[in-house]
Design an enzyme around this catalytic site. Structure first.
Site, PDB file in Angstrom:
ATOM      1  N   ARG C 332       0.799  -1.220   0.000  1.00  0.00           N
ATOM      2  CA  ARG C 332       0.000   0.000   0.000  1.00  0.00           C
ATOM      3  C   ARG C 332       0.833   1.272   0.000  1.00  0.00           C
ATOM      4  NH1 ARG C 332      -4.793  -1.565   4.367  1.00  0.00           N
ATOM      5  NH2 ARG C 332      -5.828  -3.022   2.975  1.00  0.00           N
ATOM      6  N   LEU C 443      -9.492  -5.598  11.682  1.00  0.00           N
ATOM      7  CA  LEU C 443     -10.653  -6.245  12.289  1.00  0.00           C
ATOM      8  C   LEU C 443     -10.188  -7.281  13.293  1.00  0.00           C
ATOM      9  CD1 LEU C 443     -12.803  -6.703   9.066  1.00  0.00           C
ATOM     10  CD2 LEU C 443     -12.860  -4.848  10.714  1.00  0.00           C
TER      11      LEU C 443
END
Lengths: 258, 273, 640
Positions: C332, C443
């Site tokens: 990223r 998460l």
């Protein structure tokens, strides 16, 4: 930006749940078609603040159509003219230069207006509280692959679970019924093997709590059209069936399994 | 610090009733009432369809329709006294009618309570902007109008053709004559036409809806439900409208009377022999 | 003053630390649990799972959220998935491999012991969520499906279409609501925490404003848990929700809790670029798009042809050219930085020249439109809804946006901050991701903290407090803090300046994005340190908040949040300036390899920078927690 729009907004303003509300008319200029509906409200609010008027309260959070915070009636349609789209994902290119847009809060006896376009939807939480869960205390769950779930069942459960709890179904319903919301929540769990143990008690408890707060479904189907996640009406039918069954069950003798 | 202001939270608009024993407790819930409405609707729908089909005997002539009526009265006479079964069916229909109406009324009432709002002067309207209905079609939104129309029509129909309160020319046991006398009046014919249009609209939404209420649903036959609803409504509409039209156009006429006019079909039959 | 930072990491082999620590921790007798009160602030994945679990254990829990329902927390928007080292795909995954990947992915700036524990409990999380009825994707045999995510070499990501976060949050929310109905959790919605009550050195309560009535009051308890998410909205434009803020954490920081690594921010490469000045937030699109899309910009500055008319020779596929082996699938931060580079060179596309193309033409030609629709139909639809352009015909335009913040409140191995009694879980703490976060790990961390770590460790703190009542809400300490908050609220209403809160937030966002964004350098950071305080001063004099404090007033809510963002922004710049190395999401242009890769300086910066509030925003005091890497050898990343 070349082709900007000028719009007339008729917005419901109300100071509190017990106050009398009224429509106010505002003109907004230079609205780009690429703006979202709520960004148009940001522009309006900024200009209201600059002119010393209190901004309009309009709820929103994620602005990507998943948290379910936003929602208002736009020209008599819940979440506005675009299908399967929450208010925050509605863009101004769906309107024409010169349009008049009427914006109102959700209306239902159990959704009192808090201020302007913001309503209290907490009865939806009461329905979940009544049984919208599988009782599995942390740490007690068996291995995730112990119970295979047929792919179709998992997919259908997901279709129900996609509900974002925005309340558009209640707002759009001529009876202010919360059938689509409740059914989506009930069926998400009822369709899965994990949810079988509490299937009948869950259905009974959630439906009866729903009926304490909301009107009754008379099969108009408006809720499905308003739903940003296009939850199918079939879940309502499944829940009707499960509810009648739940009343028939003698759980003490039979256990919960159908 | 003591809390100075408490927040008001939405309160239930309906008290949860104390549970009656099964199956009465079903009727305490809206879903149960919908179920009752659907089941009674099926009974009534069955009546409407058989009634319409039976009436087709009109096209055969006065004797045939009379015989059909007699057959109904004689149903089950092998076992039970004459007309008992017919009365049983009538009783069932009356019960179905009563619960159908009561459940409809109470569901609408629940919806009205859930919609209560103080803001707009017009209490019936949910929104100031005219609500843009998409799915809720004309049929579904007019159930509360078509329903009462059908009820009034039913009373009229019974008074007109069953009890004969409206005409001096009405004769017990001569349905053919009674129909001709009644529907020969253009006003009465119009009443029949309007009422049966309402009935068809009612049946259209009712038929589609009853699957939903009973929960016999499957995405696979959702399309078929619409087809079934419109064909049933269409069938009833065409069949029932044909009678006043046929009378008005003279297709069903006293001229077709094999018996002398003014005699009942029974008398005619006897005289014939 | 704070002494040496002690992480309280247990001794022993890495894979036995958590097990032995669980055994060594003090327990609270089940019958005594109801005597303890715990405050949980925030009801996202971490908060809802913590409150539910603590309630199940029998503690008296008060949960707070500023939303109208716990289910609205921004965890709900996570799309991709959740990692779990189940090795269901039999492709060689293990707890150790997940641990290893996470430490390496975090560019060696996380605490090994925490990360290992995270990998261990990842197994239980999946079980727990499936048990709750989370409809994860399944194979035709009915067993769970997995996919490889974010360049991982194994398929360990569990997912529920593109709405994994939603489904996990609904699971945690349902568990929470079960406890609410059982009476163990008292839920306070539309209640925003505006301060922390520290009494005799320990956290004993919070001050909360009721957003509907404006009522400001205190709540006290034996311990306070913050699960209040990240601070990405300091950039104004981010993929965070409109209301996400740092206030709870920042107020705790001002009461003595350390704020760690504020400069670590993750910038997500595939977001939809802003369309105009009034853009209010940015929308993320799943990274999976990079599997089939090719990223390019025109070679010429003044390209006027439409995208499809630009011949291959005039297209600059910069990622494929620079990183032949990874191509469009570089991590990223690399993808983001390169997008910035080409846009800064003036090669950007779109009306505002603020994006790069993500082109599916080749994939459509190769696999057919139907198969692309099957893979990305939802995302394409979402893109078209927002931009009005059809990605099957014209290439998508994408640009990086702030997405996740790895920094946060400093916590020890037990997730307790340096203020005893104050626990911090989820994105709000700094603990597990180091300088960069792996895809599908956020998460996992939120749920690990909430379900499986905090409920154990908090007992260790509470056990000795048996017999003590929580602080009385009539205590002078509470009264003082309540008064401070009330005064602060009143102050904002009385300024009556000329500009809206949003205007200041936008201006602050521009400064932070330009100087503390994807690339940072000494010069820019020093500028930030002079311009941010100047803007803040203007803000405090000139902001205009209308309306009153005793009803719903979102400008009033926002002004306090933006005020805290101002102070955080300054600390962020200071932290970035101090860290004279590049690592993960923190890229200092002064510290790069000849190929333009982030170059770490392990000698001097293998530490956690934990900042103490020094009384004002320019007197923060730096504390360092040295990091040791025994199990994952330090190596330099390369994606060539």
């Amino acid at each position: 930006m070349e082709n900007t729009m000028t719009l007339t907004l008729k917005v419901w303003r109300q100071n509190g749940p017990t106050e009398t509300g009224r429509f106010e008319t505002y003109k907004v200029d230079d609205i780009s078609p690429d703006m979202s509906f709520l960004e148009m409200f940001d522009v309006l609010n900024e200009s209201l603040i600059n002119s010393g008027e209190e901004p309009i309260e309009v709820a929103s959070d994620c602005r990507e159509g998943i948290c379910g915070t936003c929602g208002c009636m736009i020209n008599g349609r819940a979440h506005g003219p675009e299908k399967a789209t929450a208010t925050c994902q509605l863009h101004m290119r769906k309107f024409k230069d010169g349009d008049t847009i009427v914006v109102e809060p959700w209306q239902a006896a159990s959704f009192p207006v808090i201020k302007d376009l913001v309503v209290d939807r907490s009865p939806l939480d009461r329905i979940i509280e009544a049984g919208g869960y599988i009782t599995v205390p942390t740490g007690s769950a068996p291995d995730a692959n112990l119970i295979p779930v047929p792919k179709d069942a998992a997919d259908t459960a997901f279709d129900a679970a996609a509900c974002i709890g925005c309340g558009a179904c209640v707002a759009a319903c001529p009876n202010s019924a919360a059938q689509l919301f409740t059914s989506a929540k009930v069926q998400h769990l009822n369709l899965l093997p994990q949810g079988q143990a509490e299937r009948w008690s869950r259905t009974e408890d959630m439906v009866e709590t729903m009926e304490e707060y909301f009107g009754s479904c008379t099969n108009h189907g408006e809720c499905h059209e308003a739903c940003p996640k296009e939850i199918p009406l079939d879940f309502i039918a499944y829940t009707n069936r499960d509810y009648v069954k739940s009343k028939r069950k003698n759980r003490k003798l039979l256990g919960q399994i159908s | 610090m003591a809390q100075t202001k408490t927040r008001s939270v939405p309160q239930p608009i309906r008290k949860r009733p104390k549970q009656l024993p099964f199956p009465l407790n079903l009727y305490q819930s809206a879903i149960g009432r919908k179920w009752v409405m659907a089941v009674s609707g099926i009974v009534l729908l069955g009546f409407v369809v058989t009634h319409m089909i039976g009436n087709l005997h009109l096209y055969e002539g006065p004797l045939e329709i009379h015989e059909y009526a007699e057959t109904l009265r004689n149903l089950g006479t092998d076992i039970i006294p004459r007309t008992w079964l017919l009365w049983g069916v009538r009783l069932l229909l009356i019960v179905a009618f009563v619960v159908h109406i009561h459940s409809a009324y109470s569901l609408k009432e629940m919806g009205r309570k859930a919609n209560t709002r103080a803001n707009y002067a017009d209490g019936n309207k949910k929104y100031a902007a005219s609500q843009d209905f998409i799915a809720a079609n004309y049929a579904s939104r007019t159930m509360r109008w078509t329903g009462p129309i059908i009820l009034l029509y039913l009373v009229f129909h019974l008074a007109d053709l069953t009890w004969g309160w409206l005409s001096e020319d009405w004769h017990l046991g001569d349905p053919y004559n009674n129909v001709v006398v009644s529907m020969g009046n253009i006003g009465v014919a119009l009443i029949y036409i309007v009422a049966n249009v309402a009935l068809a609209i009612h049946i259209f939404h009712g038929t589609w809806s009853l699957f939903q209420s009973l929960g016999i649903n499957n995405p696979k036959f959702n399309q078929a439900r619409k087809i079934l609803a419109s064909s049933l409504a269409g069938l009833v509409l065409v069949g029932n409208l044909s009678f006043p039209i046929a009378v008005q156009t003279g297709l069903i006429d006293q001229d077709n009377c094999e018996a002398p006019c003014g005699l009942t079909a029974v008398e005619a039959e006897e005289g014939h022999e | 003053m704070i002494g040496e930072l002690r992480s309280r990491t247990p001794d022993g082999p890495i894979d036995e630390k958590w097990e032995s620590h669980k055994f060594n921790m003090k327990l609270v007798n089940p019958a005594n649990k109801r005597k303890f009160e715990i405050i949980v602030v925030g009801t996202g994945l971490a908060g809802a799972s913590a409150a539910a679990t603590l309630g199940e254990l029998g503690y008296k829990v008060k949960a707070f959220t500023y939303h109208d329902s716990p289910r609205r927390a921004h965890s709900i928007a996570a799309q991709g998935g959740i990692n779990g080292a189940k090795n269901y795909q039999n492709d060689g995954d293990s707890v150790h491999r997940l641990f290893y990947d996470t430490v390496k992915g975090g560019d060696y700036r996380s605490r090994e012991s925490n990360v290992h524990r995270l990998a261990e409990v990842s197994l239980n999380i999946i079980d727990q969520c499936v048990g709750q009825g989370v409809p994860f994707a399944r194979e035709y045999g009915g067993l769970l499906d997995n996919r490889s995510f974010g360049g991982a070499q194994v398929s360990r990501t569990f997912y529920a279409r593109g709405q994994t976060g939603q489904q996990l949050l609904l699971g945690a929310y349902s568990a929470l609501m079960r406890q609410v109905s059982a009476g163990t959790v008292e839920l306070h919605t539309r209640s925003e925490m505006l301060d922390l009550i520290v009494h005799e050195g320990t956290a004993q309560g919070i001050v909360v404003r009721d957003l509907i009535t404006g009522d400001i009051r205190s709540h006290t308890a034996h311990a306070v848990v913050l699960a209040t998410g990240g601070y990405g909205n300091v950039y104004y434009l981010s993929t965070n929700a409109m209301m996400c803020n740092v206030t709870a954490g920042w107020r705790a920081h001002r009461r003595g809790a350390l704020f760690a690594n504020p400069c670590y921010t993750q910038i997500h490469p595939t977001c939809i670029p802003a369309s105009d000045e009034f853009q209010s937030k940015l929308t993320l699109m799943s990274e999976s798009l990079r599997n089939d899309g090719r990223i390019w910009v025109p070679r010429e500055h003044d390209e006027v042809r439409s995208a499809s008319d630009v011949p291959n020779i005039d297209r600059y596929y910069y990622l494929e050219e620079k990183y032949p082996s990874f191509g469009n699938l570089v991590p990223r931060d690399v993808a983001s930085r390169n997008a910035k580079t080409v846009v800064d060179q003036g090669l950007g596309v779109g009306d505002l020249k603020n994006g790069v193309y993500l082109d599916f033409a080749d994939a459509i030609a190769r696999d057919g439109e139907d198969s692309i629709r099957e893979r990305y139909g939802n995302l394409f639809q979402m893109y078209e809804r927002i931009t009005g352009e059809d990605p099957y015909k014209t290439p998508m335009r994408i640009y990086p946006a702030t997405h996740y913040t790895m920094g946060g409140m400093w916590v020890d191995y037990e997730l307790m901050s340096n203020v005893p009694g104050l626990f911090v879980v989820g994105e709000a703490n700094f603990s597990d991701h180091g300088a960069n976060r792996l895809g599908a790990s956020a998460l996992m961390q939120g749920l690990a903290d909430g379900y499986f770590v905090l409920p154990y460790t908090i007992g260790n703190y509470l056990a000795p407090l048996l017999g003590q009542d929580p602080l009385s809400e009539n205590d002078a300490t509470c009264g003082n803090v309540v008064n401070e908050v009330a005064e602060r609220t009143q102050k904002w209403l009385s300024i009556n300046g000329t500009r809206s809160v949003d205007w200041f937030h936008r201006e602050l966002g521009k400064l932070v994005w330009n100087y503390i964004g994807m690339e940072r350098d000494k010069n820019g950071l020093e500028k930030a340190l002079s311009e941010i305080p100047a803007l803040r001063e203007e803000f405090q004099k000139d902001v205009r908040v209308l309306g009153s404090g005793d009803s719903l007033n979102s400008s009033l809510e926002k002004v306090g949040r933006v005020a805290d963002f101002f102070e955080l922004a300054e600390l962020k710049a200071r932290d970035a300036l101090e860290r004279e190395e590049s690592c993960g999401g923190h890229f200092r242009t002064e510290s790069q390899t000849p190929e333009g890769e982030a170059l770490r300086d392990d000698e001097n910066f293998a530490h956690v920078a934990a900042w103490e509030w020094g009384g004002s925003s320019d007197t923060s005091i730096l504390h360092k927690e040295e990091l040791e890497f025994e199990h994952v050898p330090l190596t330099q990343r390369s994606y060539k």
